[in-house]
Every structure is written in structure tokens, then in C-alpha cells.
Design a protein around this motif. Structure first.
Motif, PDB file in Angstrom:
ATOM      1  N   GLN A  67      46.534  36.826  40.699  1.00 14.35           N
ATOM      2  CA  GLN A  67      46.561  35.701  41.625  1.00 14.35           C
ATOM      3  C   GLN A  67      46.810  36.185  43.047  1.00 14.35           C
ATOM      4  N   HIS A  68      47.664  37.162  43.216  1.00  8.87           N
ATOM      5  CA  HIS A  68      47.931  37.723  44.538  1.00  8.87           C
ATOM      6  C   HIS A  68      46.677  38.407  45.105  1.00  8.87           C
ATOM      7  N   ILE A  69      46.046  39.252  44.289  1.00  8.27           N
ATOM      8  CA  ILE A  69      44.859  39.988  44.729  1.00  8.27           C
ATOM      9  C   ILE A  69      43.749  39.028  45.138  1.00  8.27           C
ATOM     10  N   VAL A  70      43.505  38.028  44.312  1.00 10.40           N
ATOM     11  CA  VAL A  70      42.450  37.059  44.592  1.00 10.40           C
ATOM     12  C   VAL A  70      42.831  36.179  45.783  1.00 10.40           C
ATOM     13  N   GLY A  71      44.073  35.723  45.814  1.00 13.67           N
ATOM     14  CA  GLY A  71      44.527  34.850  46.886  1.00 13.67           C
ATOM     15  C   GLY A  71      44.455  35.499  48.254  1.00 13.67           C
ATOM     16  N   ARG A  72      44.571  36.790  48.317  1.00 16.55           N
ATOM     17  CA  ARG A  72      44.489  37.531  49.578  1.00 16.55           C
ATOM     18  C   ARG A  72      43.063  37.949  49.917  1.00 16.55           C
ATOM     19  N   GLY A  73      42.120  37.570  49.063  1.00 18.71           N
ATOM     20  CA  GLY A  73      40.717  37.894  49.340  1.00 18.71           C
ATOM     21  C   GLY A  73      40.330  39.317  49.012  1.00 18.71           C
ATOM     22  N   LEU A  74      41.165  40.012  48.229  1.00 19.01           N
ATOM     23  CA  LEU A  74      40.858  41.394  47.865  1.00 19.01           C
ATOM     24  C   LEU A  74      39.883  41.485  46.696  1.00 19.01           C
ATOM     25  N   TRP A  75      39.701  40.387  45.969  1.00 19.45           N
ATOM     26  CA  TRP A  75      38.748  40.342  44.860  1.00 19.45           C
ATOM     27  C   TRP A  75      38.014  39.018  44.952  1.00 19.45           C
ATOM     28  N   ARG A  76      36.720  39.087  45.105  1.00 22.72           N
ATOM     29  CA  ARG A  76      35.890  37.883  45.119  1.00 22.72           C
ATOM     30  C   ARG A  76      34.749  38.068  44.130  1.00 22.72           C
ATOM     31  N   GLN A  77      34.432  37.010  43.435  1.00 24.58           N
ATOM     32  CA  GLN A  77      33.294  37.027  42.517  1.00 24.58           C
ATOM     33  C   GLN A  77      32.146  36.305  43.202  1.00 24.58           C
ATOM     34  N   ASP A  78      31.006  36.884  43.172  1.00 28.84           N
ATOM     35  CA  ASP A  78      29.828  36.310  43.810  1.00 28.84           C
ATOM     36  C   ASP A  78      28.800  35.996  42.710  1.00 28.84           C
TER      37      ASP A  78
END
Length: 84
Positions: A67-78
Motif C-alpha cells: 500500500q505504501h509503494i503504490v500510494g507513493r506512485g512507485l508501482w503503477r499498473q498500466d
């Protein structure tokens, strides 16, 4: 976590649309003696985990980190348009 609970990852103050989704699915075994394997398909990222190899505390910590990684924009799924 139930065998197939989906987690939608956004943190407060971030975009309201989820940028990544993941599941943790518990299985009886995995090839090669592995305890965890990530699988990406049909608009989802699923962590397959052999039952008994991840404690509840470890699962909670793993979810918080994702949740932290995604919330900070470090992991995005396209995902392609129309993916579930």
C-alpha cells in the motif's frame, strides 16, 4: 486475509482511482518448492502463497508495504483498456 481478498491500494491524499490491485491467494503447493510466486494476468497481480508459509503478521506487513509503494506512485499498473 481470505483466500482471495483483493486489495485496492491508494493512500489518503492520492488519486481516487486505484493504480494497482493485487490478491493474495493461498494454495496447497507451488512448483520448484517455492513458498511465494507473483502472477500477473487479466488486470490483476496475484501473489500465490503456500498455506502455512506466511504468518498473519507477515501478511499484514506485506500488505502495508505494498500500500505504501503504490500510494507513493512507485508501482503503477498500466492495464490495457477493458481489462477487468
Amino acid at each position: 486475509m481470505a483466500d482471495d481478498d483483493a486489495q485496492r491500494c491508494d493512500e489518503p491524499g492520492e488519486l481516487s482511482e486505484p493504480r494497482a490491485e493485487f490478491d493474495m491467494e493461498f494454495v496447497d503447493w507451488l512448483p520448484g518448492g517455492r513458498a511465494v510466486i507473483p502472477v500477473e494476468s487479466q488486470g490483476r497481480f496475484t501473489w500465490l502463497v503456500v498455506r502455512g508459509h506466511v504468518s498473519e503478521q507477515a501478511r499484514q506487513e506485506f500488505v502495508r508495504e505494498l500500500q505504501h509503494i503504490v500510494g507513493r506512485g512507485l508501482w503503477r499498473q498500466d492495464w490495457p483498456a477493458g481489462a477487468p
